[in-house]
Motif scaffolding. Sequence first.
Motif, mmCIF file in Angstrom:
data_model
loop_
_atom_site.group_PDB
_atom_site.id
_atom_site.type_symbol
_atom_site.label_atom_id
_atom_site.label_comp_id
_atom_site.label_asym_id
_atom_site.label_seq_id
_atom_site.Cartn_x
_atom_site.Cartn_y
_atom_site.Cartn_z
ATOM 1 N N GLY A 41 7.043 -1.531 2.573
ATOM 2 C CA GLY A 41 6.334 -2.135 1.458
ATOM 3 C C GLY A 41 6.745 -1.564 0.121
ATOM 4 O O GLY A 41 7.373 -0.505 0.021
ATOM 5 N N TYR A 42 6.378 -2.312 -0.914
ATOM 6 C CA TYR A 42 6.660 -1.934 -2.298
ATOM 7 C C TYR A 42 5.417 -2.197 -3.135
ATOM 8 O O TYR A 42 4.689 -3.178 -2.901
ATOM 9 N N GLY A 43 5.164 -1.332 -4.126
ATOM 10 C CA GLY A 43 4.021 -1.540 -4.999
ATOM 11 C C GLY A 43 4.262 -0.995 -6.390
ATOM 12 O O GLY A 43 5.171 -0.189 -6.623
ATOM 13 N N GLU A 44 3.444 -1.451 -7.328
ATOM 14 C CA GLU A 44 3.459 -0.914 -8.683
ATOM 15 C C GLU A 44 2.105 -1.164 -9.331
ATOM 16 O O GLU A 44 1.370 -2.080 -8.953
ATOM 17 N N SER A 45 1.758 -0.306 -10.282
ATOM 18 C CA SER A 45 0.515 -0.449 -11.032
ATOM 19 C C SER A 45 0.835 -0.733 -12.492
ATOM 20 O O SER A 45 1.911 -0.376 -12.993
ATOM 21 N N PHE A 46 -0.118 -1.382 -13.177
ATOM 22 C CA PHE A 46 0.081 -1.804 -14.563
ATOM 23 C C PHE A 46 -1.099 -1.316 -15.411
ATOM 24 O O PHE A 46 -2.239 -1.285 -14.951
ATOM 25 N N VAL A 47 -0.804 -0.933 -16.646
ATOM 26 C CA VAL A 47 -1.832 -0.424 -17.554
ATOM 27 C C VAL A 47 -1.789 -1.232 -18.845
ATOM 28 O O VAL A 47 -0.720 -1.394 -19.446
ATOM 29 N N SER A 48 -2.950 -1.749 -19.265
ATOM 30 C CA SER A 48 -3.042 -2.484 -20.527
ATOM 31 C C SER A 48 -3.992 -1.807 -21.514
ATOM 32 O O SER A 48 -3.674 -1.669 -22.685
ATOM 33 N N HIS A 49 -5.170 -1.374 -21.042
ATOM 34 C CA HIS A 49 -6.101 -0.750 -21.975
ATOM 35 C C HIS A 49 -6.697 0.560 -21.485
ATOM 36 O O HIS A 49 -7.206 1.324 -22.265
ATOM 37 N N THR A 50 -6.649 0.840 -20.193
ATOM 38 C CA THR A 50 -7.205 2.098 -19.725
ATOM 39 C C THR A 50 -6.364 3.267 -20.225
ATOM 40 O O THR A 50 -5.136 3.184 -20.288
ATOM 41 N N ASP B 147 -1.422 6.127 -16.041
ATOM 42 C CA ASP B 147 -0.139 5.629 -16.503
ATOM 43 C C ASP B 147 0.379 4.594 -15.504
ATOM 44 O O ASP B 147 0.098 4.683 -14.305
ATOM 45 N N ALA B 148 1.131 3.629 -15.990
ATOM 46 C CA ALA B 148 1.742 2.643 -15.103
ATOM 47 C C ALA B 148 2.764 3.327 -14.200
ATOM 48 O O ALA B 148 3.476 4.246 -14.616
ATOM 49 N N GLU B 149 2.828 2.872 -12.962
ATOM 50 C CA GLU B 149 3.756 3.435 -11.984
ATOM 51 C C GLU B 149 4.492 2.297 -11.288
ATOM 52 O O GLU B 149 3.893 1.288 -10.909
ATOM 53 N N GLY B 150 5.798 2.480 -11.100
ATOM 54 C CA GLY B 150 6.594 1.482 -10.400
ATOM 55 C C GLY B 150 7.468 2.110 -9.335
ATOM 56 O O GLY B 150 7.490 3.330 -9.148
ATOM 57 N N ASP B 151 8.191 1.265 -8.614
ATOM 58 C CA ASP B 151 9.111 1.710 -7.562
ATOM 59 C C ASP B 151 8.415 2.599 -6.543
ATOM 60 O O ASP B 151 8.882 3.690 -6.198
ATOM 61 N N ILE B 152 7.291 2.137 -6.034
ATOM 62 C CA ILE B 152 6.546 2.848 -4.991
ATOM 63 C C ILE B 152 6.891 2.194 -3.658
ATOM 64 O O ILE B 152 6.537 1.042 -3.401
ATOM 65 N N TRP B 153 7.593 2.935 -2.821
ATOM 66 C CA TRP B 153 8.071 2.407 -1.548
ATOM 67 C C TRP B 153 7.411 3.146 -0.390
ATOM 68 O O TRP B 153 7.126 4.337 -0.478
ATOM 69 N N ALA B 154 7.183 2.434 0.711
ATOM 70 C CA ALA B 154 6.635 3.045 1.925
ATOM 71 C C ALA B 154 7.170 2.281 3.132
ATOM 72 O O ALA B 154 7.522 1.097 3.034
ATOM 73 N N TYR B 155 7.220 2.952 4.269
ATOM 74 C CA TYR B 155 7.732 2.314 5.482
ATOM 75 C C TYR B 155 7.155 3.033 6.694
ATOM 76 O O TYR B 155 6.599 4.136 6.584
ATOM 77 N N GLY B 156 7.282 2.399 7.857
ATOM 78 C CA GLY B 156 6.768 3.038 9.063
ATOM 79 C C GLY B 156 6.947 2.161 10.290
ATOM 80 O O GLY B 156 7.595 1.110 10.254
ATOM 81 N N ALA B 157 6.342 2.595 11.389
ATOM 82 C CA ALA B 157 6.437 1.895 12.666
ATOM 83 C C ALA B 157 5.164 2.137 13.456
ATOM 84 O O ALA B 157 4.413 3.087 13.186
ATOM 85 N N GLY B 158 4.919 1.252 14.430
ATOM 86 C CA GLY B 158 3.714 1.404 15.226
ATOM 87 C C GLY B 158 3.817 0.698 16.560
ATOM 88 O O GLY B 158 4.808 0.031 16.868
#
Length: 385
Positions: free
Chosen positions: A322-331, A335-346
């Motif tokens: 998976g991939y994720g990112e957060s966005f900041v406009s007024h808080t 801080d905004a964060e990008g390029d968040i990667w995760a992986y796994g198996a089950g």
Amino acid sequence: MSARRRSISFALFGAALGFATIATGPAKGFDFNIFVDPEDNYIDASAFLARGGFIPVPVIITEPAVDGGFGIIGQFVRTPEHPGDQPPRTMIGIAKTGNGSTAGGILRSGNMRDGSVRYKYGFGAADMTMPIFPFGLDQSVDYHNKNLAGFANMRMRLGESDFWTGPRLIYRQTDVSLGEDADLGPVASRVRDQINNLFDSKQYIALGASLHYDTRNNPLSPTDGINGVLRLDFYDDAFGSDADFRVGQGALASFTPFGEDWSLGILSKYKWTNGDNPFFTLPSVDLRGVQSGRYSGDAAYSTEVELRRQFTPRWAGVVFGGYGESFVSHTKLYDAEGDIWAYGAGVRYKLARKIGLDVGLDLAKGPEESIFYIQFGHAWGRDMD
């Protein structure tokens, strides 16, 4: 229990009997015949659930944000009257975490009017200690939240279509404070006290609506179909809320089988807020392998892909990323964060064949750490609602 935190994973009956028992293969010598499927002689909970049996469900808390923990849920699950309907379910449980947090509550979901109306409601209480990661720092700050909460929602099928819509109600009373720290100097201590005075005890009340599209072949552990959910909740002083803000979320899950044994799932979701909302309602990146609340902002996007391989009628394996990112406009807290990667198996085991219920184990690796999960139904079940 907190609606925001993915702190608890369920292991229905598979944990109660033990995966070690299941893993031994066909249960030919098992004494409790009601837990054996006569079709293949493997352990199966379908017949027991059809009788309305009570099952004590261990709660294994694997979320690092609360240092793990354990609890118990008394769960009643019934086989739905109409194939494809949500199974009627009642859950009553309590839990305690490694950092001293406690929570308890009741949840009920079911169907009415020959399956054309679905409902869900619940209430609970929690005394939680949770970390936040302000200003993009790696160092967390703990906060305490004494929380009373309740919710109810209902959705109705639109004609004979696959669309559903209905109202939502959310109530939350909170008493939030920052954690005590003996090493704080006098100035920092005064700042903390001023912040605590701003929070005090508040209530947040929302009215909202949701729109659903659902063609899944199974609501618990789907391998084919689409599930889309759009929610919008309005917190307003006209309803008695102590703050005015909006919370919205859109999620789309797609499942595509190919060949006889393979299935590909994709989940994308985006959550946003605006207004005078408290920091603990802000969206965060939600991926297996990412600590709950680690990357928060005014909006957050996450997408995850899962490839499933069915090895036998009972056993399956999954790999995901998976991939994720957060966005900041007024808080100003995050801080905004990008390029968040995760992986796994089950691994998955079909515990109730007649209603298509899987249980399983996942190991996921994110940017900071590896996290172990016990799954009850599909890992995306909460987002698909």
